[in-house]
Design a protein around this motif. Structure first.
Motif, PDB file in Angstrom:
ATOM      1  N   ASP A 339       0.832  -1.205   0.000  1.00 11.77           N
ATOM      2  CA  ASP A 339       0.000   0.000   0.000  1.00 11.77           C
ATOM      3  C   ASP A 339       0.870   1.259   0.000  1.00 11.77           C
ATOM      4  O   ASP A 339       0.557   2.258  -0.677  1.00 11.77           O
ATOM      5  N   GLN A 343       0.903   4.117  -2.933  1.00  6.05           N
ATOM      6  CA  GLN A 343       0.620   5.527  -2.644  1.00  6.05           C
ATOM      7  C   GLN A 343       1.798   6.438  -3.031  1.00  6.05           C
ATOM      8  O   GLN A 343       1.594   7.584  -3.420  1.00  6.05           O
ATOM      9  N   LYS A 344       3.019   5.906  -2.927  1.00  2.00           N
ATOM     10  CA  LYS A 344       4.188   6.762  -3.195  1.00  2.00           C
ATOM     11  C   LYS A 344       4.502   6.851  -4.677  1.00  2.00           C
ATOM     12  O   LYS A 344       4.816   7.955  -5.190  1.00  2.00           O
ATOM     13  N   LYS A 347       0.492   7.385  -7.579  1.00  2.00           N
ATOM     14  CA  LYS A 347      -0.569   8.252  -7.098  1.00  2.00           C
ATOM     15  C   LYS A 347      -1.590   8.572  -8.162  1.00  2.00           C
ATOM     16  O   LYS A 347      -2.749   8.831  -7.883  1.00  2.00           O
TER      17      LYS A 347
END
Length: 542
Positions: A339, A343-344, A347
């Motif tokens: 996760d 997210q990093k 995006k």
């Protein structure tokens, strides 16, 4: 008719006395009595003659004055002759009186002798009564008490300076009774000890003679009779079915007595199903009063089924706990890392190939986390009755077996009608039913095949069918597959305890349901479970 020795002695003495008296009277009458009577007759005749002479003398005296002197001399001579006759008559009377006196004395002597004899007989009778009859009466009274089972009585032996055969016999009998009572008490103690031993055994035990009579049983068997697992009966075969009037037929239930009588084997082990309860019966030959008999040990395999079920639940719970501990945290950490990467580095909403694969990995990890959670739910062995959804429970079990199904190339077909259908019961038990049947179907198709599971409903029941097209089950095995420790899998690569389907049947019955099976060799097997719908179940519970 009983006639005591006392009466016998008394009657014998009286009869002997009467006999002696009769003989004495007969002899007395035939000898002395007749002689006395003859002499008495003679005396009477002579007395009459003398009286006549005296009368003539008186008449002559009256005429004497008128007679001549010569005649007077003749009369004087006649008077002298009369005087001599009178003297002789007096002597005869005196002799008669003396004979009569002798007779009276003889009678007195005889009476005294008879009295002495009677007194002696009475003394003899009293002595016999004291020495013989009284001890015999005591022995008779004691023998009656012993015959009635009272071995505590003893003979009261008087203390005397002199002893006889009866005293010795009484001492011997008292000593014998002491030994008998001691032996009986020892036997009773051993019987109680042995009865306590067999009562302590958890299996039902009974001893049967060759005439099928139950002559001894233990507490476990008696409790089973009270619980109506067996019918109360003296005959062994009537305990299975009280309406039976004949021993068990070999086509229905194997008779251990008949089998062991014609066999050289000393023991026999068989499995019976009585009142829907599987029973393991171990029989062995024994000697009963120098005759044939058997001892049976009966174990209710339902307890083994429940125990095996609890073992599986316990093992599953241990496995689930281990998986939850070893996998859940690590898989959760890996999922958090994924996760974080998504997210990093991803995006944007644009779905690249890398992002797609990472999301797939995250999704599979989440599914992996659910596996120990499902196992934990399955391992919660409680007797709590709840309302649960059938389709959801079946789906959970299919998820647990998903990898095995796919790895063997099995085509899964799911057909659920009325997916909101619920029933009342123990959800864990229901899941174990489905899990066992699904595993059996998968094992029957090692090279792949079709596995179909479907549900259907009618007015009062829910029908669950699990069908495979595997190797099938032989017809002779079908009637035994729900028996404990019986396995239809005989190949070397298939091993089991034979308790799986027995557990399934037991759990289905707890849900007030029924299970049936149909199978054809090399074509497949179908198990059908019938469970009352929730409304019907509530009525059954009431």
């Amino acid at each position: 008719m009983f006639f005591s020795l006392n009466k016998r002695f008394f009657v014998t003495i009286i009869a002997f006395l009467l006999l002696c008296s009769g003989i004495f009277l007969i002899i007395f009458e035939s000898t002395i009595g007749k002689k006395i009577q003859t002499e008495h007759t003679k005396n009477i005749t002579r007395n009459q003659y003398v009286i006549e002479l005296l009368n003539e003398n008186i008449s002559l005296r009256k005429k004497i004055s008128y007679l001549e002197p010569e005649k007077h001399i003749q009369i004087t001579k006649q008077q002298e002759e009369l005087s001599r006759e009178k003297n002789l008559n007096d002597e005869l009377i005196n002799s008669y009186n003396e004979d009569y006196t002798s007779l009276i004395e003889s009678l007195r002597i005889i009476g005294f002798g008879a009295s002495l004899t009677i007194f002696s007989l009475i003394i003899l009778w009293l002595l016999l009564r004291h020495w013989v009859i009284t001890p015999i009466d005591k022995l008779t009274a004691l023998s009656v008490d012993v015959a009635n089972g009272d071995f505590s009585k003893r003979l009261d032996i008087p203390k005397t300076r002199f002893t006889d055969e009866f005293n010795s016999l009484m001492h011997t009998i008292n000593f014998m009774l002491n030994n008998i009572e001691t032996n009986i008490n020892e036997i009773k103690e051993k019987e109680i000890f042995l009865q306590n031993i067999i009562d302590a055994m958890p299996d039902a035990i009974r001893i049967i003679d060759k005439d099928y009579n139950i002559i001894l049983s233990n507490k476990a068997y008696n409790d089973s009779v009270k619980k109506k697992h067996f019918h109360k009966s003296q005959k062994c075969y009537c305990s299975y079915n009280k309406d039976n009037s004949y021993p068990c037929a070999s086509s229905e239930i194997i008779c251990p007595i008949a089998e062991l009588q014609k066999s050289s084997s000393q023991s026999l082990k068989i499995v019976h199903t009585v009142n829907n309860r599987p029973l393991s019966i171990n029989s062995a030959k024994i000697n009963i009063n120098n005759d044939f008999g058997i001892v049976e040990s009966i174990r209710d395999l339902s307890d083994n089924v429940n125990y095996s079920h609890q073992q599986k639940i316990s093992s599953l719970g241990f496995l689930a706990s281990s998986l939850a501990h070893e996998m859940k945290n690590n898989l959760g950490a890996i999922n958090l890392i994924l996760d974080g990467l998504l997210q990093k580095y991803y995006k944007s909403e644009e779905l690249s190939e890398e992002k797609k694969y990472l999301q797939m990995i995250s999704s599979q990890i989440k599914e992996c986390i659910k596996v120990p959670e499902r196992l934990l739910k399955l391992s919660r062995s409680t007797d709590v009755t709840t309302t649960f959804n059938i389709t959801s429970s079946i789906t959970d079990m299919l998820s647990l077996l998903d990898y095995e199904i796919k790895s063997k190339g099995i085509n899964l077909v799911q057909n659920f009608s009325n997916i909101k259908e619920t029933i009342i019961g123990n959800e864990t038990d229901f899941k174990m039913i489905i899990l066992n049947l699904l595993q059996n179907a998968i094992n029957a198709m090692p090279n792949g095949g079709d596995l179909e599971i479907k549900t259907n409903t009618n007015k009062e029941e829910i029908l669950i069918n699990i069908k495979d097209n595997g190797c099938g089950i032989k017809q002779e095995d079908l009637k035994h597959i729900f028996e404990p420790f019986y396995s239809a899998s005989h190949s070397k690569d298939k091993k089991g305890t034979g308790l799986g389907l027995a557990i399934v049947k037991d759990l289905v019955q707890k849900l007030n349901g029924k299970i049936s099976v149909s199978s054809t060799i090399n074509e497949g097997t179908t198990f059908q479970i019938t469970i009352p719908r929730q409304k019907t179940q509530k009525m059954l519970v009431k």
